[in-house]
Design an enzyme around this catalytic site. Structure first.
Site, mmCIF file in Angstrom:
data_model
loop_
_atom_site.group_PDB
_atom_site.id
_atom_site.type_symbol
_atom_site.label_atom_id
_atom_site.label_comp_id
_atom_site.label_asym_id
_atom_site.label_seq_id
_atom_site.Cartn_x
_atom_site.Cartn_y
_atom_site.Cartn_z
ATOM 1 C CE LYS A 1 72.875 44.212 54.115
ATOM 2 N NZ LYS A 1 72.990 43.620 55.435
ATOM 3 C CG ASP B 1 71.503 47.643 55.435
ATOM 4 O OD1 ASP B 1 72.594 47.967 55.920
ATOM 5 O OD2 ASP B 1 70.952 46.553 55.639
ATOM 6 N N PRO C 1 64.609 37.300 50.340
ATOM 7 C CG PRO C 1 65.377 35.497 51.605
ATOM 8 C CD PRO C 1 65.605 36.223 50.318
HETATM 9 C C1 LIG Z 1 72.110 45.003 60.190
HETATM 10 C C2 LIG Z 1 72.358 45.789 58.932
HETATM 11 O O1 LIG Z 1 71.699 45.172 57.841
HETATM 12 C C3 LIG Z 1 73.855 45.782 58.614
HETATM 13 O O2 LIG Z 1 74.119 46.158 57.314
HETATM 14 C C4 LIG Z 1 71.856 47.220 59.039
HETATM 15 O O3 LIG Z 1 72.498 47.905 60.095
HETATM 16 C C5 LIG Z 1 70.353 47.342 59.153
HETATM 17 O O4 LIG Z 1 69.993 48.449 58.392
HETATM 18 P P1 LIG Z 1 68.468 48.705 57.946
HETATM 19 O O5 LIG Z 1 67.709 47.429 57.898
HETATM 20 O O6 LIG Z 1 68.515 49.573 56.735
HETATM 21 O O7 LIG Z 1 67.971 49.522 59.192
HETATM 22 P P2 LIG Z 1 66.814 50.627 59.306
HETATM 23 O O8 LIG Z 1 65.629 50.155 58.539
HETATM 24 O O9 LIG Z 1 67.374 51.982 59.031
HETATM 25 O O10 LIG Z 1 66.540 50.549 60.862
HETATM 26 C C6 LIG Z 1 65.794 49.542 61.501
HETATM 27 C C7 LIG Z 1 66.118 49.602 62.997
HETATM 28 O O11 LIG Z 1 67.412 49.011 63.236
HETATM 29 C C8 LIG Z 1 68.116 49.712 64.239
HETATM 30 N N1 LIG Z 1 69.411 50.192 63.692
HETATM 31 C C9 LIG Z 1 69.661 50.154 62.347
HETATM 32 C C10 LIG Z 1 70.899 50.559 61.856
HETATM 33 C C11 LIG Z 1 71.876 51.002 62.780
HETATM 34 N N2 LIG Z 1 73.094 51.383 62.372
HETATM 35 N N3 LIG Z 1 71.596 51.022 64.114
HETATM 36 C C12 LIG Z 1 70.380 50.625 64.583
HETATM 37 O O12 LIG Z 1 70.153 50.625 65.792
HETATM 38 C C13 LIG Z 1 67.195 50.826 64.711
HETATM 39 O O13 LIG Z 1 66.500 50.326 65.815
HETATM 40 C C14 LIG Z 1 66.229 51.019 63.554
HETATM 41 O O14 LIG Z 1 64.993 51.496 63.970
HETATM 42 N N1 LIG Z 2 60.152 46.302 48.963
HETATM 43 C C1 LIG Z 2 60.318 45.739 50.153
HETATM 44 N N2 LIG Z 2 60.915 44.530 50.244
HETATM 45 C C2 LIG Z 2 61.117 43.971 51.441
HETATM 46 N N3 LIG Z 2 60.746 44.496 52.609
HETATM 47 C C3 LIG Z 2 60.143 45.683 52.569
HETATM 48 C C4 LIG Z 2 59.901 46.349 51.341
HETATM 49 N N4 LIG Z 2 59.271 47.475 51.621
HETATM 50 C C5 LIG Z 2 59.136 47.515 52.944
HETATM 51 N N5 LIG Z 2 59.649 46.461 53.542
HETATM 52 C C6 LIG Z 2 59.702 46.245 55.000
HETATM 53 O O1 LIG Z 2 61.071 46.355 55.426
HETATM 54 C C7 LIG Z 2 61.400 45.319 56.346
HETATM 55 C C8 LIG Z 2 62.912 44.962 56.206
HETATM 56 O O2 LIG Z 2 63.161 44.489 54.933
HETATM 57 P P1 LIG Z 2 64.598 43.995 54.386
HETATM 58 O O3 LIG Z 2 64.364 43.157 53.193
HETATM 59 O O4 LIG Z 2 65.508 45.161 54.209
HETATM 60 O O5 LIG Z 2 65.024 43.052 55.527
HETATM 61 P P2 LIG Z 2 66.285 42.610 56.266
HETATM 62 O O6 LIG Z 2 66.486 41.199 55.937
HETATM 63 O O7 LIG Z 2 65.995 42.988 57.686
HETATM 64 O O8 LIG Z 2 67.546 43.347 55.701
HETATM 65 P P3 LIG Z 2 68.704 44.073 56.481
HETATM 66 O O9 LIG Z 2 68.678 43.658 57.911
HETATM 67 O O10 LIG Z 2 69.932 43.648 55.802
HETATM 68 O O11 LIG Z 2 68.375 45.521 56.247
HETATM 69 C C9 LIG Z 2 60.446 44.189 56.026
HETATM 70 O O12 LIG Z 2 60.109 43.483 57.192
HETATM 71 C C10 LIG Z 2 59.216 44.864 55.418
HETATM 72 O O13 LIG Z 2 58.207 45.067 56.392
#
Ligand SMILES: C[C@](O)(CO)[C@H](O)COP(=O)(O)OP(=O)(O)OC[C@H]1O[C@@H](n2ccc(N)nc2=O)[C@H](O)[C@@H]1O
Ligand SMILES: Nc1ncnc2c1ncn2[C@@H]1O[C@H](COP(=O)(O)OP(=O)(O)OP(=O)(O)O)[C@@H](O)[C@H]1O
Length: 267
Positions: free
Chosen positions: A8, A132, A90
């Site tokens: 996305k 997300d 990635p």
């Molecule tokens: C930056 C975005 O990608 C925008 O779409 C998302 O808000 C991130 O969502 P995500 O990676 O699915 O996040 P999660 O894996 O649920 O959370 C990771 C960390 O991001 C922070 N987090 C995430 C989502 C949110 N609305 N507020 C937060 O503060 C929290 O510290 C949480 O512990």
């Molecule tokens: N199948 C998987 N693919 C990618 N990362 C994974 C997976 N399973 C667990 N993870 C963990 O989740 C973390 C976040 O992955 P993701 O690909 O959602 O990253 P992102 O780029 O931070 O995306 P976003 O910020 O949009 O949520 C990674 O650092 C990894 O440790």
């Protein structure tokens, strides 16, 4: 069974307020793009649950595909399965790759084992795996609020444009990005995005993370500028970075000269 979890992009992202549970309320528009992983699943009664493919960063307990399986296994009789994940999206890119893998794993288990879970129920499971994650259940352009899990559908069709995604070498931790961001009330209501001509997005549609992430990782801003140099109508970092995307009416003939490296996706 094989599925293709897609990435996305976030078109505009306002971090509105910090919540008492440590999360943040946000407003954003999610738009799906056809940059995909491939996730394969088969029943495996002999060896128990297995996972293979390119190693996912972090401990096995944090593997989002396995987490999705165990979440459903708590509530349903599921036999052991083997997963194979081919990663193209990635991590640390703001493209939601891990979340998409997890959401597609839920959808695949639901379909394959005929669990008859509704879209709403699947979204409720998905949010337990990541903020997300619920977006990828319906996987359509959406205005999102809450922690990114409350949706209103948006009529936004960018199929007549080209979307280019660049991935700078640096990866950004989502946790770090939220730690550094300063929540502010939004100046533009992103619900109105589809009524605003793309030519005006540059002046109006912002990703709040850019303000704190660009000074930490100047390369990301450099790549965004390159996209405008190449003629993008709109360019932005996606989510908490580090990927940047550009929306073009046409790609210029010398695109490869302006942007010789770092291209992850052209759609
Ligand atoms: C930056 C975005 O990608 C925008 O779409 C998302 O808000 C991130 O969502 P995500 O990676 O699915 O996040 P999660 O894996 O649920 O959370 C990771 C960390 O991001 C922070 N987090 C995430 C989502 C949110 N609305 N507020 C937060 O503060 C929290 O510290 C949480 O512990
Ligand atoms: N199948 C998987 N693919 C990618 N990362 C994974 C997976 N399973 C667990 N993870 C963990 O989740 C973390 C976040 O992955 P993701 O690909 O959602 O990253 P992102 O780029 O931070 O995306 P976003 O910020 O949009 O949520 C990674 O650092 C990894 O440790």
């Amino acid at each position: 069974m094989i599925v293709f979890p897609n990435a996305k992009i976030n078109i505009g992202l306002h971090v509105v307020s910090r919540r008492s549970d440590g999360y943040h309320n946000l407003e954003t528009v999610f738009y799906p793009v056809q940059l995909t992983d491939a996730l394969e699943m088969a029943e495996n009664k002999t060896t128990g649950i297995t996972f293979s493919g390119l190693p996912v960063e972090g401990p096995p307990g944090e593997n989002l595909v396995l987490k999705a399986y165990h979440l459903l296994k708590n509530d349903f009789e599921l036999p052991p399965v083997q997963f194979h994940l081919h990663k193209k999206i990635p991590t640390g890119a703001g493209l939601g790759g891990g979340s998409s893998d997890a959401a597609f794993a839920l959808k695949m288990l639901n379909e394959y084992f005929q669990l008859r879970l509704s879209t709403e129920k699947l979204k409720n499971y998905a949010v337990k795996l990541g903020a997300d994650c619920p977006f990828f259940i319906e996987n359509k352009p959406m205005f999102a609020s809450g922690i990114g899990d409350l949706f209103s559908p948006m009529e936004l069709n960018l199929t007549q444009y080209r979307i280019v995604i660049l991935k700078p070498e640096v990866s950004v931790s989502t946790v770090l990005a939220y730690k550094n961001v300063v929540p502010v009330p939004p100046e533009f209501n992103l619900k109105k995005l589809s009524g605003l001509p793309i030519e005006q997005w540059k002046e109006t549609v912002v990703n709040d993370f850019e303000k704190s992430i660009f000074p930490l990782f100047p390369d990301i801003e450099k790549w965004k500028k390159k996209l405008y140099e190449a003629g993008a109508l709109y360019a932005s970092m996606s989510g908490s970075g580090s990927a940047v995307f550009g929306i073009f009416r046409h790609l210029p003939a010398d695109f490869d000269k302006i942007i010789p490296e770092g291209v992850l996706f052209v759609g």
